[in-house]
Design a protein around this motif. Structure first.
Motif, PDB file in Angstrom:
ATOM      1  N   SER A  43     -14.631  -0.481  -5.300  1.00 14.71           N
ATOM      2  CA  SER A  43     -15.628  -0.529  -4.243  1.00 14.71           C
ATOM      3  C   SER A  43     -17.006  -0.265  -4.808  1.00 14.71           C
ATOM      4  O   SER A  43     -17.171   0.529  -5.741  1.00 14.71           O
ATOM      5  CB  SER A  43     -15.307   0.516  -3.161  1.00 14.71           C
TER       6      SER A  43
ATOM      7  N   THR B   7      -8.575   3.264   4.460  1.00 12.82           N
ATOM      8  CA  THR B   7      -7.746   4.384   4.004  1.00 12.82           C
ATOM      9  C   THR B   7      -8.596   5.447   3.342  1.00 12.82           C
ATOM     10  O   THR B   7      -8.372   6.659   3.523  1.00 12.82           O
ATOM     11  CB  THR B   7      -6.659   3.891   3.041  1.00 12.82           C
ATOM     12  N   ARG B   8      -9.601   5.000   2.590  1.00 10.86           N
ATOM     13  CA  ARG B   8     -10.509   5.959   1.945  1.00 10.86           C
ATOM     14  C   ARG B   8     -11.239   6.792   2.994  1.00 10.86           C
ATOM     15  O   ARG B   8     -11.337   8.022   2.877  1.00 10.86           O
ATOM     16  CB  ARG B   8     -11.512   5.197   1.083  1.00 10.86           C
TER      17      ARG B   8
ATOM     18  N   LYS C  35      -2.941   3.591  -3.356  1.00  4.41           N
ATOM     19  CA  LYS C  35      -2.992   2.450  -4.271  1.00  4.41           C
ATOM     20  C   LYS C  35      -2.510   1.220  -3.519  1.00  4.41           C
ATOM     21  O   LYS C  35      -1.653   1.292  -2.645  1.00  4.41           O
ATOM     22  CB  LYS C  35      -2.134   2.687  -5.502  1.00  4.41           C
ATOM     23  N   VAL C  36      -3.091   0.059  -3.867  1.00  2.42           N
ATOM     24  CA  VAL C  36      -2.797  -1.203  -3.196  1.00  2.42           C
ATOM     25  C   VAL C  36      -2.549  -2.272  -4.237  1.00  2.42           C
ATOM     26  O   VAL C  36      -3.260  -2.324  -5.270  1.00  2.42           O
ATOM     27  CB  VAL C  36      -3.948  -1.631  -2.255  1.00  2.42           C
TER      28      VAL C  36
ATOM     29  N   CYS D 110      -8.194  -0.658   1.732  1.00  6.39           N
ATOM     30  CA  CYS D 110      -8.807   0.302   0.802  1.00  6.39           C
ATOM     31  C   CYS D 110      -9.953   1.046   1.471  1.00  6.39           C
ATOM     32  O   CYS D 110     -10.050   2.290   1.387  1.00  6.39           O
ATOM     33  CB  CYS D 110      -9.323  -0.433  -0.434  1.00  6.39           C
ATOM     34  N   GLU D 111     -10.833   0.307   2.132  1.00 12.26           N
ATOM     35  CA  GLU D 111     -12.009   0.936   2.743  1.00 12.26           C
ATOM     36  C   GLU D 111     -11.615   1.872   3.879  1.00 12.26           C
ATOM     37  O   GLU D 111     -12.121   2.989   3.979  1.00 12.26           O
ATOM     38  CB  GLU D 111     -12.955  -0.152   3.249  1.00 12.26           C
TER      39      GLU D 111
ATOM     40  N   GLU E 112      -8.320   1.463  -6.791  1.00 17.37           N
ATOM     41  CA  GLU E 112      -7.557   1.452  -5.546  1.00 17.37           C
ATOM     42  C   GLU E 112      -6.722   0.183  -5.377  1.00 17.37           C
ATOM     43  O   GLU E 112      -5.668   0.223  -4.748  1.00 17.37           O
ATOM     44  CB  GLU E 112      -8.511   1.563  -4.343  1.00 17.37           C
ATOM     45  N   LEU E 113      -7.182  -0.932  -5.975  1.00 19.89           N
ATOM     46  CA  LEU E 113      -6.549  -2.213  -5.712  1.00 19.89           C
ATOM     47  C   LEU E 113      -6.378  -3.006  -6.998  1.00 19.89           C
ATOM     48  O   LEU E 113      -7.350  -3.158  -7.756  1.00 19.89           O
ATOM     49  CB  LEU E 113      -7.414  -3.027  -4.724  1.00 19.89           C
TER      50      LEU E 113
ATOM     51  N   ILE F 284       0.862  -1.182   0.000  1.00 17.92           N
ATOM     52  CA  ILE F 284       0.000   0.000   0.000  1.00 17.92           C
ATOM     53  C   ILE F 284       0.890   1.220   0.000  1.00 17.92           C
ATOM     54  O   ILE F 284       1.958   1.220   0.626  1.00 17.92           O
ATOM     55  CB  ILE F 284      -0.961  -0.002   1.207  1.00 17.92           C
TER      56      ILE F 284
END
Length: 616
Positions: free
Chosen positions: A613, A507-508, A524-525, A504-505, A568-569, A432
């Protein structure tokens, strides 16, 4: 100061402490230690138990029956009849433990004078002191340590001409228990032998000679303590020494074998007479039996040995024992180490008791006083040091657990050689990284950058722990999380995927709380699985667990794939397949792929999936 230096200082101080106490004890003892020693001597006497005295002394007691028949105190004429009755049975010596300092009726005094002169006899005198205890500096003179009496209570001259005179004083401890008999008394310009010494001298037909630590009765050497004192140890309870009533003696019922060839001591045992002492065996022992015990010691040589040589042994023990205990505490603080310490103390206690049984009065209080404080102080210091070390290691462990997964930290604690040699195995990796933060950090300043990154890394740490991953490194504004250490598991990929989605969830959501720059940075992941090489890198003092190999490189490059496609991923087809159809990917978002993707720095392509997401 290191541990070895601390131990050397502790040993030096323990030795000096023991030497100081030993020196004081050599020169007359210490009040507190003397009281302790008295109690410990009583305990040893009780442990050893009562014993039968040698049949050399008989007591003729002016007891309650005698007082009821002849009155009390006995008149001089009655006392003369008693002396005559005993003298007629041919004792080796007759000793009268009664003070005859005042004149009585002339007829009675004359009769008693005549009776005392018919055989070898000794009568009592007493000394009084201005202070309860006096000390005189030791010198080569064997009489130098004898305290000087303030006054002598001597028998009438006519009695002193008919019989020898001896001083009946005793040295008692704080409880009143007789411990020593001063064999020589000093008063102004004269020296007088103790009552027991005078009786033994008359009975054996020899004059005593005095040395520094002993009194000689012919060839018999009697060791003495400081001040020419004879240690007194009792044979048992009141009556241990053969005792007969004076009433029977005057009625002619005294057994001849109780007197013939023996030393006979006449003294009072009347209830309420006052001349009584407590002993280890009996709370009330008549003074005449105390004197008779000392006479027996002198005639048979069966008394306790406590002289200058014994005190030298005590002083040596006072130095050696604390050194041994401190060394053992410093050597090993474990069950085995404590067992050795206990065994050392047991061996010393058994030796001390054995010496007491065999007639050598080694101090118990002095070694205890010498060894206990240094051992306790050093032991407490070592315990404090160990606790500080344990606290330090706990802090280090806590720091390790904040960087490594708890399972990995515990594994390292159990196996310090874990990954000392590189290991090739399968694992899953998640990367990440924040996007745009490097440029923004120049405007935020160092304090704000540290605050932001601390919050971001705490978020990563929580999710890594929750999914049992190991953060192998924080890299600037990103991190690498490894799944598969300390040992690979079947669900490594599943947990890695779940961790990636949660990162992701969270960090957002976290970025939305960063007022002022939430719209300026992103993240970014990337996630991948496959073979890695796990190892420990660095020097012997500072090492880090890390992973290397193509799997790690691919995982890192997948972050670029995510950024280039605006998601994001990004995940490799390998990790999606390994995670299985029931992973959180479909439940929490939408995936696209697989798509053939080129990676920077890698000639071959891989298949990748993109995750979005459902809330975006």
């Amino acid at each position: 100061m290191n541990h070895r230096q601390q131990t050397v200082i502790a040993l030096l101080l323990a030795g000096l402490w023991g030497a100081a106490l030993g020196h004081l004890n050599l020169n007359g003892g210490i009040g507190l230690l003397d009281r302790m020693e008295a109690s410990l001597a009583d305990i040893r006497s009780v442990i050893v138990g009562a014993r039968t005295p040698p049949p050399v002394v008989s007591i003729v007691a002016i007891d309650d029956r005698t007082a009821a028949t002849h009155g009390y105190p006995l008149g001089r004429a009655t006392l003369a009849r008693l002396v005559d009755a005993i003298t007629g049975l041919k004792p080796k010596a007759l000793a009268l433990d009664i003070l005859l300092v005042d004149p009585g009726p002339e007829e009675g005094d004359a009769a008693l004078t005549s009776a005392l002169g018919r055989g070898p006899s000794v009568i009592a005198a007493a000394a009084t002191f201005a202070q309860s205890r006096q000390r005189v500096a030791r010198a080569d003179d064997p009489l130098a340590a004898i305290p000087e009496a303030d006054q002598l209570l001597l028998p009438l001259p006519r009695f002193a001409e008919a019989a020898a005179v001896g001083i009946v004083n005793v040295v008692t401890d704080q409880t009143g228990t007789p411990r020593f008999i001063p064999l020589i008394s000093r008063a102004s310009n004269r020296l007088d032998p103790a009552f027991p010494l005078r009786v033994a001298s008359v009975a054996l037909g020899v004059d005593p000679s005095i040395e520094r630590d002993a009194v000689f009765l012919g060839a018999l050497r009697i060791p003495t303590d400081i001040g020419q004192r004879l240690p007194v140890t009792f044979y048992g309870r009141h009556g241990s020494i053969a005792t007969f009533s004076a009433a029977d003696a005057m009625d002619g019922r005294l057994p001849a074998d109780a007197v013939a060839g023996r030393i006979v001591v006449i003294g009072s045992t009347v209830t309420g007479g006052g001349d009584v002492f407590p002993t280890p065996f009996d709370p009330v022992m008549p003074g005449v039996e105390v004197m008779s015990t000392a006479i027996t010691h002198l005639v048979t040589g069966d008394g306790m040995v406590r002289d200058h040589r014994i005190r030298l042994i005590d002083a040596g023990t006072a130095v050696v024992l604390p050194l041994i205990l401190v060394s053992l505490i410093a050597w090993r603080r474990s069950a085995a180490g404590y067992l050795i310490i206990v065994l050392t103390l047991v061996v010393w206690a058994v030796f001390n008791l054995s010496a007491f049984v065999h007639g050598y009065w080694l101090s118990a209080a002095l070694p205890i006083a010498a060894a206990l404080p240094p051992a306790l102080i050093f032991g407490a210091a070592e315990l404090w040091r160990d606790r500080r070390r344990a606290s330090h290691f706990a802090e280090q462990s806590a720091l390790l657990q904040r960087i490594e997964a708890p399972g990995l930290g515990e594994w390292l604690a159990r196996d310090p050689n874990f990954l000392a040699e590189p290991v090739r195995q399968n694992a899953a990796v998640v990367f990440i990284d924040l996007s745009g933060f490097t440029g923004l950090s120049e405007k935020l300043g160092p304090a704000k950058v540290s605050e932001v990154l601390s919050g971001f890394f705490e978020l990563i740490d929580e999710e890594a722990r929750a999914h049992h991953g190991a953060i192998t490194s924080f890299m600037g504004d990103g991190a690498m999380i490894l799944f598969g250490l300390p040992q690979p598991a079947d669900d490594d990929a599943t947990r890695a995927v779940a961790c990636a989605v949660r990162l992701c969830e969270r960090t957002r959501s976290w970025l939305r709380t960063q007022a002022g720059f939430a719209d300026k940075i992103g993240f970014k992941v990337g996630a991948h699985c496959g073979p890695i090489v796990a190892s420990r890198l660095g020097s012997g003092e500072r090492q880090q667990i890390t992973a290397a190999g193509d799997t790690v490189n691919v995982g890192s490059r997948l972050m670029e794939v995510a950024a280039s496609h605006g998601v994001e991923l990004a995940l490799s087809a390998e990790i999606v397949r390994a995670a299985g159809p029931d992973s959180v990917l479909l439940k929490s978002g939408r995936i696209e792929g697989p798509m053939e993707t080129a990676l920077r720095g890698r000639s071959s392509h891989i298949d990748a999936w993109l995750w979005r997401s459902r809330t975006l």
